[in-house]
Design an enzyme around this catalytic site. Structure first.
Site: not given
Length: 251
Positions: A39, A64, A78, A144, A170
Protein backbone atom coordinates in the site's frame (compact mmCIF):
# COMPACT_ATOMS: atom_id res chain seq x y z
CA UNK A 1 11.88 -13.42 18.24
CA UNK A 2 8.63 -14.48 16.58
CA UNK A 3 8.94 -18.01 17.90
CA UNK A 4 9.47 -16.94 21.52
CA UNK A 5 5.86 -16.38 22.53
CA UNK A 6 6.91 -13.17 24.31
CA UNK A 7 5.44 -9.80 23.38
CA UNK A 8 7.31 -8.12 20.52
CA UNK A 9 6.17 -4.62 19.66
CA UNK A 10 6.95 -2.63 16.56
CA UNK A 11 5.44 -0.42 13.91
CA UNK A 12 4.53 -0.17 10.23
CA UNK A 13 6.37 1.96 7.66
CA UNK A 14 4.47 3.11 4.61
CA UNK A 15 5.84 6.61 4.05
CA UNK A 16 9.12 7.53 5.76
CA UNK A 17 12.21 5.50 4.92
CA UNK A 18 15.04 7.86 5.77
CA UNK A 19 18.64 7.25 6.89
CA UNK A 20 17.76 7.89 10.53
CA UNK A 21 14.65 5.72 10.69
CA UNK A 22 16.34 2.73 12.32
CA UNK A 23 17.75 4.84 15.15
CA UNK A 24 14.44 6.70 15.55
CA UNK A 25 12.55 3.42 15.99
CA UNK A 26 15.23 2.00 18.27
CA UNK A 27 15.06 5.13 20.42
CA UNK A 28 11.29 4.66 20.68
CA UNK A 29 11.77 1.07 21.89
CA UNK A 30 10.65 -0.85 18.79
CA UNK A 31 11.48 -4.53 18.64
CA UNK A 32 10.77 -4.78 14.90
CA UNK A 33 9.35 -2.92 11.93
CA UNK A 34 7.65 -3.87 8.76
CA UNK A 35 8.13 -2.12 5.47
CA UNK A 36 5.00 -2.17 3.37
CA UNK A 37 5.21 -2.47 -0.42
CA UNK A 38 1.53 -3.39 -0.85
CA UNK A 39 0.00 0.00 0.00
CA UNK A 40 2.92 2.35 -0.62
CA UNK A 41 5.07 3.51 -3.50
CA UNK A 42 8.14 1.70 -2.18
CA UNK A 43 10.21 0.09 -4.91
CA UNK A 44 12.65 -2.75 -4.41
CA UNK A 45 15.46 -0.19 -4.48
CA UNK A 46 13.76 1.82 -1.71
CA UNK A 47 13.33 -1.34 0.33
CA UNK A 48 16.97 -2.32 -0.16
CA UNK A 49 18.09 1.05 1.23
CA UNK A 50 15.46 0.98 3.97
CA UNK A 51 16.61 -2.40 5.22
CA UNK A 52 20.13 -1.00 5.72
CA UNK A 53 18.78 2.10 7.48
CA UNK A 54 16.80 -0.11 9.86
CA UNK A 55 19.73 -2.49 10.33
CA UNK A 56 21.80 0.50 11.48
CA UNK A 57 19.42 0.90 14.41
CA UNK A 58 19.34 -2.84 15.10
CA UNK A 59 15.71 -3.18 14.03
CA UNK A 60 14.70 -6.60 12.59
CA UNK A 61 12.47 -5.93 9.60
CA UNK A 62 9.74 -7.71 7.70
CA UNK A 63 8.80 -6.65 4.18
CA UNK A 64 5.22 -7.04 3.02
CA UNK A 65 5.29 -7.62 -0.71
CA UNK A 66 2.35 -6.76 -2.97
CA UNK A 67 1.83 -10.25 -4.41
CA UNK A 68 2.22 -13.94 -3.73
CA UNK A 69 4.38 -14.60 -6.79
CA UNK A 70 7.53 -16.71 -6.54
CA UNK A 71 9.76 -14.13 -8.21
CA UNK A 72 8.59 -11.35 -5.87
CA UNK A 73 9.20 -13.46 -2.75
CA UNK A 74 12.67 -14.57 -3.81
CA UNK A 75 13.73 -11.16 -5.11
CA UNK A 76 12.79 -9.29 -1.94
CA UNK A 77 14.70 -11.88 0.08
CA UNK A 78 17.71 -11.45 -2.20
CA UNK A 79 17.79 -7.67 -1.58
CA UNK A 80 18.14 -8.37 2.13
CA UNK A 81 14.73 -8.97 3.71
CA UNK A 82 15.05 -11.66 6.34
CA UNK A 83 11.32 -11.56 7.02
CA UNK A 84 8.77 -11.69 4.21
CA UNK A 85 5.06 -11.07 4.73
CA UNK A 86 2.53 -12.16 2.10
CA UNK A 87 -0.94 -10.63 1.79
CA UNK A 88 -4.25 -12.39 1.18
CA UNK A 89 -3.10 -15.96 1.76
CA UNK A 90 -6.19 -18.12 1.43
CA UNK A 91 -5.10 -21.66 0.68
CA UNK A 92 -2.59 -24.30 1.68
CA UNK A 93 -1.36 -24.39 -1.92
CA UNK A 94 -0.42 -20.69 -1.80
CA UNK A 95 1.31 -21.20 1.56
CA UNK A 96 3.32 -24.16 0.23
CA UNK A 97 4.38 -22.15 -2.81
CA UNK A 98 5.51 -19.31 -0.53
CA UNK A 99 7.69 -21.64 1.56
CA UNK A 100 9.19 -23.11 -1.60
CA UNK A 101 9.95 -19.65 -3.00
CA UNK A 102 11.60 -18.38 0.18
CA UNK A 103 13.67 -21.42 1.18
CA UNK A 104 16.71 -22.89 -0.52
CA UNK A 105 16.95 -26.63 -1.25
CA UNK A 106 16.26 -29.02 0.33
CA UNK A 107 13.43 -27.07 2.00
CA UNK A 108 12.39 -25.16 -1.12
CA UNK A 109 13.44 -24.16 -4.60
CA UNK A 110 14.69 -20.57 -4.26
CA UNK A 111 17.33 -19.74 -6.83
CA UNK A 112 20.80 -19.75 -5.31
CA UNK A 113 22.78 -16.53 -5.00
CA UNK A 114 25.48 -16.01 -2.40
CA UNK A 115 27.73 -13.08 -1.43
CA UNK A 116 24.93 -10.60 -2.18
CA UNK A 117 22.73 -8.41 0.07
CA UNK A 118 20.90 -11.23 1.82
CA UNK A 119 24.08 -12.64 3.38
CA UNK A 120 25.84 -9.29 3.79
CA UNK A 121 28.21 -10.11 0.92
CA UNK A 122 30.14 -12.55 3.12
CA UNK A 123 32.03 -15.47 1.64
CA UNK A 124 31.06 -18.87 3.04
CA UNK A 125 30.82 -22.44 1.77
CA UNK A 126 27.63 -22.75 -0.25
CA UNK A 127 25.99 -25.44 1.90
CA UNK A 128 26.67 -23.43 5.05
CA UNK A 129 25.34 -20.18 3.51
CA UNK A 130 22.12 -21.80 2.30
CA UNK A 131 21.45 -23.56 5.60
CA UNK A 132 22.00 -20.31 7.51
CA UNK A 133 19.64 -18.43 5.21
CA UNK A 134 16.95 -21.10 5.60
CA UNK A 135 17.24 -20.91 9.37
CA UNK A 136 17.01 -17.13 9.72
CA UNK A 137 14.56 -16.20 6.95
CA UNK A 138 11.10 -15.72 8.44
CA UNK A 139 7.78 -16.22 6.64
CA UNK A 140 4.66 -14.46 7.88
CA UNK A 141 1.37 -15.14 6.12
CA UNK A 142 -1.57 -12.75 6.29
CA UNK A 143 -4.96 -14.32 6.92
CA UNK A 144 -7.43 -11.72 5.73
CA UNK A 145 -10.20 -13.48 3.81
CA UNK A 146 -13.00 -15.88 4.64
CA UNK A 147 -11.12 -18.52 2.63
CA UNK A 148 -8.00 -17.93 4.71
CA UNK A 149 -9.94 -18.41 7.93
CA UNK A 150 -11.31 -21.73 6.66
CA UNK A 151 -7.78 -22.91 5.87
CA UNK A 152 -5.97 -21.26 8.78
CA UNK A 153 -5.23 -24.48 10.64
CA UNK A 154 -3.75 -26.23 7.60
CA UNK A 155 -1.65 -23.15 6.82
CA UNK A 156 -0.42 -22.88 10.42
CA UNK A 157 0.55 -26.56 10.43
CA UNK A 158 2.92 -26.11 7.48
CA UNK A 159 6.66 -26.32 8.18
CA UNK A 160 8.36 -23.10 7.09
CA UNK A 161 5.50 -20.83 8.17
CA UNK A 162 6.63 -18.86 11.22
CA UNK A 163 3.60 -16.71 11.99
CA UNK A 164 0.05 -15.85 10.99
CA UNK A 165 -0.89 -12.19 10.74
CA UNK A 166 -4.49 -11.01 11.04
CA UNK A 167 -5.37 -8.55 8.27
CA UNK A 168 -8.29 -7.07 10.14
CA UNK A 169 -9.65 -4.58 7.63
CA UNK A 170 -9.48 -6.96 4.67
CA UNK A 171 -10.95 -9.78 6.72
CA UNK A 172 -13.89 -7.69 7.85
CA UNK A 173 -14.50 -6.60 4.25
CA UNK A 174 -14.28 -10.22 3.04
CA UNK A 175 -16.92 -11.18 5.62
CA UNK A 176 -19.21 -8.39 4.40
CA UNK A 177 -18.91 -6.40 7.64
CA UNK A 178 -16.22 -3.86 6.76
CA UNK A 179 -14.79 -2.14 9.82
CA UNK A 180 -17.12 -3.95 12.25
CA UNK A 181 -14.46 -5.47 14.48
CA UNK A 182 -16.85 -6.25 17.33
CA UNK A 183 -19.22 -8.15 15.04
CA UNK A 184 -19.71 -11.78 16.18
CA UNK A 185 -18.63 -13.07 12.76
CA UNK A 186 -15.37 -11.14 12.89
CA UNK A 187 -14.72 -12.21 16.47
CA UNK A 188 -15.35 -15.86 15.56
CA UNK A 189 -12.96 -15.62 12.59
CA UNK A 190 -10.30 -14.05 14.79
CA UNK A 191 -10.62 -16.88 17.31
CA UNK A 192 -10.15 -19.48 14.57
CA UNK A 193 -6.94 -17.80 13.41
CA UNK A 194 -5.63 -17.52 16.96
CA UNK A 195 -6.51 -21.13 17.77
CA UNK A 196 -4.75 -22.34 14.61
CA UNK A 197 -1.53 -20.48 15.42
CA UNK A 198 -1.50 -21.61 19.05
CA UNK A 199 -2.22 -25.24 18.18
CA UNK A 200 0.80 -25.42 15.87
CA UNK A 201 3.17 -23.22 17.89
CA UNK A 202 3.30 -20.38 15.39
CA UNK A 203 3.61 -16.67 16.05
CA UNK A 204 0.49 -14.52 15.95
CA UNK A 205 0.54 -10.90 14.79
CA UNK A 206 -1.65 -7.93 13.97
CA UNK A 207 -1.67 -4.15 13.67
CA UNK A 208 -3.35 -2.01 16.33
CA UNK A 209 -4.05 1.71 16.30
CA UNK A 210 -4.95 2.48 19.90
CA UNK A 211 -5.28 1.26 23.46
CA UNK A 212 -8.66 -0.47 23.14
CA UNK A 213 -7.51 -2.45 20.09
CA UNK A 214 -4.25 -3.32 21.81
CA UNK A 215 -5.99 -4.63 24.93
CA UNK A 216 -8.27 -6.79 22.81
CA UNK A 217 -5.32 -8.09 20.78
CA UNK A 218 -3.42 -9.08 23.92
CA UNK A 219 -6.51 -10.77 25.35
CA UNK A 220 -6.91 -12.70 22.08
CA UNK A 221 -3.35 -13.98 22.35
CA UNK A 222 -1.51 -11.79 19.82
CA UNK A 223 2.10 -11.31 20.83
CA UNK A 224 3.55 -9.76 17.64
CA UNK A 225 1.95 -6.33 17.57
CA UNK A 226 2.60 -3.36 15.29
CA UNK A 227 1.52 -0.09 16.90
CA UNK A 228 0.19 2.13 14.12
CA UNK A 229 2.07 3.34 11.11
CA UNK A 230 4.49 6.18 10.43
CA UNK A 231 2.18 8.56 8.51
CA UNK A 232 -0.73 8.13 10.92
CA UNK A 233 1.39 8.43 14.05
CA UNK A 234 2.94 11.67 12.83
CA UNK A 235 -0.39 13.13 11.73
CA UNK A 236 -2.18 12.18 14.96
CA UNK A 237 0.58 13.54 17.19
CA UNK A 238 0.79 16.76 15.18
CA UNK A 239 -3.01 17.20 15.17
CA UNK A 240 -3.11 16.73 18.94
CA UNK A 241 -0.27 19.19 19.52
CA UNK A 242 -1.70 21.84 17.21
CA UNK A 243 -5.16 21.54 18.72
CA UNK A 244 -3.64 21.99 22.17
CA UNK A 245 -1.64 25.01 20.99
CA UNK A 246 -4.71 26.65 19.51
CA UNK A 247 -6.63 25.93 22.69
CA UNK A 248 -3.92 27.67 24.74
CA UNK A 249 -4.02 30.70 22.44
CA UNK A 250 -7.81 30.90 22.61
CA UNK A 251 -7.73 30.66 26.40
Amino acid sequence: MFRSGDLVAGTFLVEFVTPGIGHILAGAGCDFAFLDMEHSGFSEETVKSGLRFLEAGGIPTLVRIPSRETHDIARIADVGAEGVMLPLVGSLEVAKAAVAALKYPPLGRRGVAIRIAHDNYRAAPAAEALAAANDRTTLVLMIETAEGVENAEAIAALDGVDALWLGHYDLSASLGIAGQFDHPEFRAATRRICDAARKHGKGLGRLVTGEAEARQALADGFRIIAWGGDAWLLQDALAQGLAGLRGMAAG
